[in-house]
Write a protein that holds these residues in place. Sequence first.
Motif, PDB file in Angstrom:
ATOM      1  N   GLU A   1       0.737  -1.221   0.007  1.00 60.54           N
ATOM      2  CA  GLU A   1       0.018  -0.050  -0.049  1.00 60.54           C
ATOM      3  C   GLU A   1       0.831   1.166   0.034  1.00 60.54           C
ATOM      4  O   GLU A   1       0.792   2.379  -0.630  1.00 60.54           O
ATOM      5  CB  GLU A   1      -0.956   0.005   1.161  1.00 60.54           C
TER       6      GLU A   1
ATOM      7  N   THR B   1       1.405   4.204  -3.254  1.00 62.42           N
ATOM      8  CA  THR B   1       1.003   5.435  -2.985  1.00 62.42           C
ATOM      9  C   THR B   1       2.298   6.648  -3.189  1.00 62.42           C
ATOM     10  O   THR B   1       2.008   7.634  -3.394  1.00 62.42           O
ATOM     11  CB  THR B   1       0.815   5.679  -1.364  1.00 62.42           C
TER      12      THR B   1
ATOM     13  N   LYS C   1      -6.810  -1.801   3.134  1.00 68.27           N
ATOM     14  CA  LYS C   1      -6.317  -0.560   2.633  1.00 68.27           C
ATOM     15  C   LYS C   1      -5.331  -0.844   1.243  1.00 68.27           C
ATOM     16  O   LYS C   1      -5.337  -0.267   0.433  1.00 68.27           O
ATOM     17  CB  LYS C   1      -5.498   0.321   3.632  1.00 68.27           C
ATOM     18  N   ALA C   2      -4.870  -1.903   1.384  1.00 71.75           N
ATOM     19  CA  ALA C   2      -3.865  -2.636   0.285  1.00 71.75           C
ATOM     20  C   ALA C   2      -4.763  -2.725  -0.776  1.00 71.75           C
ATOM     21  O   ALA C   2      -4.571  -2.308  -2.210  1.00 71.75           O
ATOM     22  CB  ALA C   2      -2.849  -3.500   0.637  1.00 71.75           C
TER      23      ALA C   2
ATOM     24  N   ARG D   1      -5.834   0.562  -2.467  1.00 67.82           N
ATOM     25  CA  ARG D   1      -4.827   1.304  -3.088  1.00 67.82           C
ATOM     26  C   ARG D   1      -4.681   0.585  -4.388  1.00 67.82           C
ATOM     27  O   ARG D   1      -4.326   1.277  -5.337  1.00 67.82           O
ATOM     28  CB  ARG D   1      -3.605   1.363  -2.217  1.00 67.82           C
TER      29      ARG D   1
ATOM     30  N   TYR E   1     -11.837   1.438   4.518  1.00 71.19           N
ATOM     31  CA  TYR E   1     -11.229   1.254   3.329  1.00 71.19           C
ATOM     32  C   TYR E   1     -12.257   0.343   2.647  1.00 71.19           C
ATOM     33  O   TYR E   1     -12.101   0.207   1.161  1.00 71.19           O
ATOM     34  CB  TYR E   1     -10.058   0.598   3.695  1.00 71.19           C
TER      35      TYR E   1
END
Length: 915
Positions: free
Chosen positions: A471, A475, A518-519, A522, A561
């Motif tokens: 993640e 970013t 979250k990964a 992303r 997320y």
Amino acid sequence: MELSDANLQTLTEYLKKTLDPDPAIRRPAEKFLESVEGNQNYPLLLLTLLEKSQDNVIKVCASVTFKNYIKRNWRIVEDEPNKICEADRVAIKANIVHLMLSSPEQIQKQLSDAISIIGREDFPQKWPDLLTEMVNRFQSGDFHVINGVLRTAHSLFKRYRHEFKSNELWTEIKLVLDAFALPLTNLFKATIELCSTHANDASALRILFSSLILISKLFYSLNFQDLPEFFEDNMETWMNNFHTLLTLDNKLLQTDLVSNAIQFLASVCERPHYKNLFEDQNTLTSICEKVIVPNMEFRAADEEAFEDNSEEYIRRDLEGSDIDTRRRAACDLVRGLCKFFEGPVTGIFSGYVNSMLQEYAKNPSVNWKHKDAAIYLVTSLASKAQTQKHGITQANELVNLTEFFVNHILPDLKSANVNEFPVLKADGIKYIMIFRNQVPKEHLLVSIPLLINHLQAESIVVHTYAAHALERLFTMRGPNSATLFTAAEIAPFVEILLTNLFKALTLPGSSENEYIMKAIMRSFSLLQEAIIPYIPTLITQLTQKLLAVSKNPSKPHFNHYMFEAICLSIRITCKSNPAAVVNFEEALFLVFTEILQNDVQEFIPYVFQVMSLLLETHKNDIPSSYMALFPHLLQPVLWERTGNIPALVRLLQAFLERGSNTIASAAADKIPGLLGVFQKLIASKANDHQGFYLLNSIIEHMPPESVDQYRKQIFILLFQRLQNSKTTKFIKSFLVFINLYCIKYGALALQEIFDGIQPKMFGMVLEKIIIPEIQKVSGNVEKKICAVGITKLLTECPPMMDTEYTKLWTPLLQSLIGLFELPEDDTIPDEEHFIDIEDTPGYQTAFSQLAFAGKKEHDPVGQMVNNPKIHLAQSLHKLSTACPGRVPSMVSTSLNAEALQYLQGYLQAASVTLL
């Protein structure tokens, strides 16, 4: 609500039900308590219960309920009712300290937190005797009481570590120091002496050490803001005591005491005025060898946490909440010493790192902890400046990070067995996260498939770190501000990446792992169209997960997320195929209905945002499934929760944009309800801007005849609010609204509605609001609306040319040129308590904006006007042809020279003249 035995019994029964795992029993009990908490004496009943109940579980439950009640309600928010009556506030403050100190430790901690919440709002002005009451308890000699005071003081004063410097803050700290510094120092000395007296009594030492920990934390907080005059005289004594303490056999010492003592040294060595205390080479070497190196070791307690309490280990390690661990404290001390002694410290530790790595190489399976300590030492030495978002932003140039990465980190990650040496795997992945800005891109690219592979590791720590590292890498920004890695570079791994990420959510202990989710979010964001072939499978998995967690939401970040990932799925797919929105509605609406029917408060604002995104994807009319929901959105109970308001307004705006004609014809009886929502929002300083968002959508999209009968009342409500409570935020919103109204209904209609409310009011609004305040309007679209609206007032409103309003024509033109050319006026009156838009009071479910559900900026005059300056010039030219000679005369005699020059530039650019 009386303080009666009957009410205590009722409260006991409902508190018991809130502990029931069955939502059908738990939720109604929670709702009942929520419904009665506004009654007088409710908090006093809770305090009575936790003092007198014979059931320890109920006492603990009452203490937690009381703390959460204080968290939600103690703060007084302007323009909102006081949620706790004054008599209850006085009674709580009069009794809570004594009650806290006479309670068992489990309850003491809850009440201590409640005192700190009250203290944040009331101390020192509204609670001046709190300090005296606390300091007096130091004399009790009872360390259960003393530790209660210290714990409360710590929770109250630790905010001094992160608040911005200000005279007000320093005045408060000085007040605390005047009352607290000497008693705290005396208590510290007395406790140290008692440690010597009771050196052979383990149970006594445990209590005394816990006191020393709290004293250290207090000292750290009270000295953080750099007010050295209070401690300077004793600093060398304090430092020597802690240094001596730490060079003892620290296996005998509590971890908390050791870590706090090291943190104390770390905070002191960073201060320029204490630099001399560390300059002696022997002192420096002693601290490095006897304090730092032993405390860098991966201890048995760390290993136990890594394996058996992974979630806590991750939270402490990744989120920096491991401040009370020996390793983190030792790392901080290395960084602190490097501030002034980087060369000597790097030299001392380089030898240690090499010898540790040599020991590991001799027998990796036995000596892996040596390599772990070496990695930690290198990380501490190299990290000069670090942020959570960007990793290391400034590194020690004496450490070759790329070489260490290639020689000592990559080999561990390339091992075929992802379950071998899990601690070293976690170390290596964390190294990538921390030094991602220092390691060249080509090496990071090599690590991506390795990280994807480690998503399958059995260790929760390893697969969580792998997800988090991916993640963070996805970013990263390159030199041109685009993402460092392109979708094309990651595309070869897309299938295995998505497969392993979703598989990782099925691993034991990671079903609601926020780092994995979250990964996923992303990855979707980076890969964009590359994920479209997998969307049907992915949205099914996300919907199943949503249904499962909605039964008992407990992980706010994971949930956020997850909704972001759902929004990305919709956006990416519907961008190329808008008709696919129907598939998403079929997949999601059953779950959304269940969430709304079960009143899952945490998820309702998210559901409304996703529904807005779906509805905005429809190009023509509103499907009947949405219209069935419309009346329910106007129910007052939904609007009572502040966290719902932004999402509900956004959803109503989507209804108005996509289906205003349907609403006008099929739901005309709901328009008063819509305006009722506007009236509620406009009365609140915190939410008035949301009221204007709704009103602007009504004016822009609803057929004029459907709101004709309500227009005058709308303006009367706005003028009442202006008269009673005028704020900068309200003025800015009001200016945008009246100019939008002018664009929609015409300049003459605006003048007539003002003067219909009160004769000559139009002139008053021009003179007192529009002309002096227009410079405050911010935002490109908002400024454009105001420019087009004022242009209409100048050029399409006959009374501006032939009545007493004519004297305001030139000042209005001057103010419009100022809006174009002068800087925005962002001053706010001193006396105005400006409530920030994001400010959500209390402890209600706060609104969490979904970034990927974001509303595209809408320009209501976009098709009509491209350049507002050219539009002004063309409109003035048209006016001058209708009344030759007047416009040039008014402009040349009354407009100031600078404004006139700007105007001539607009006319020239538009290729027109004034006749």
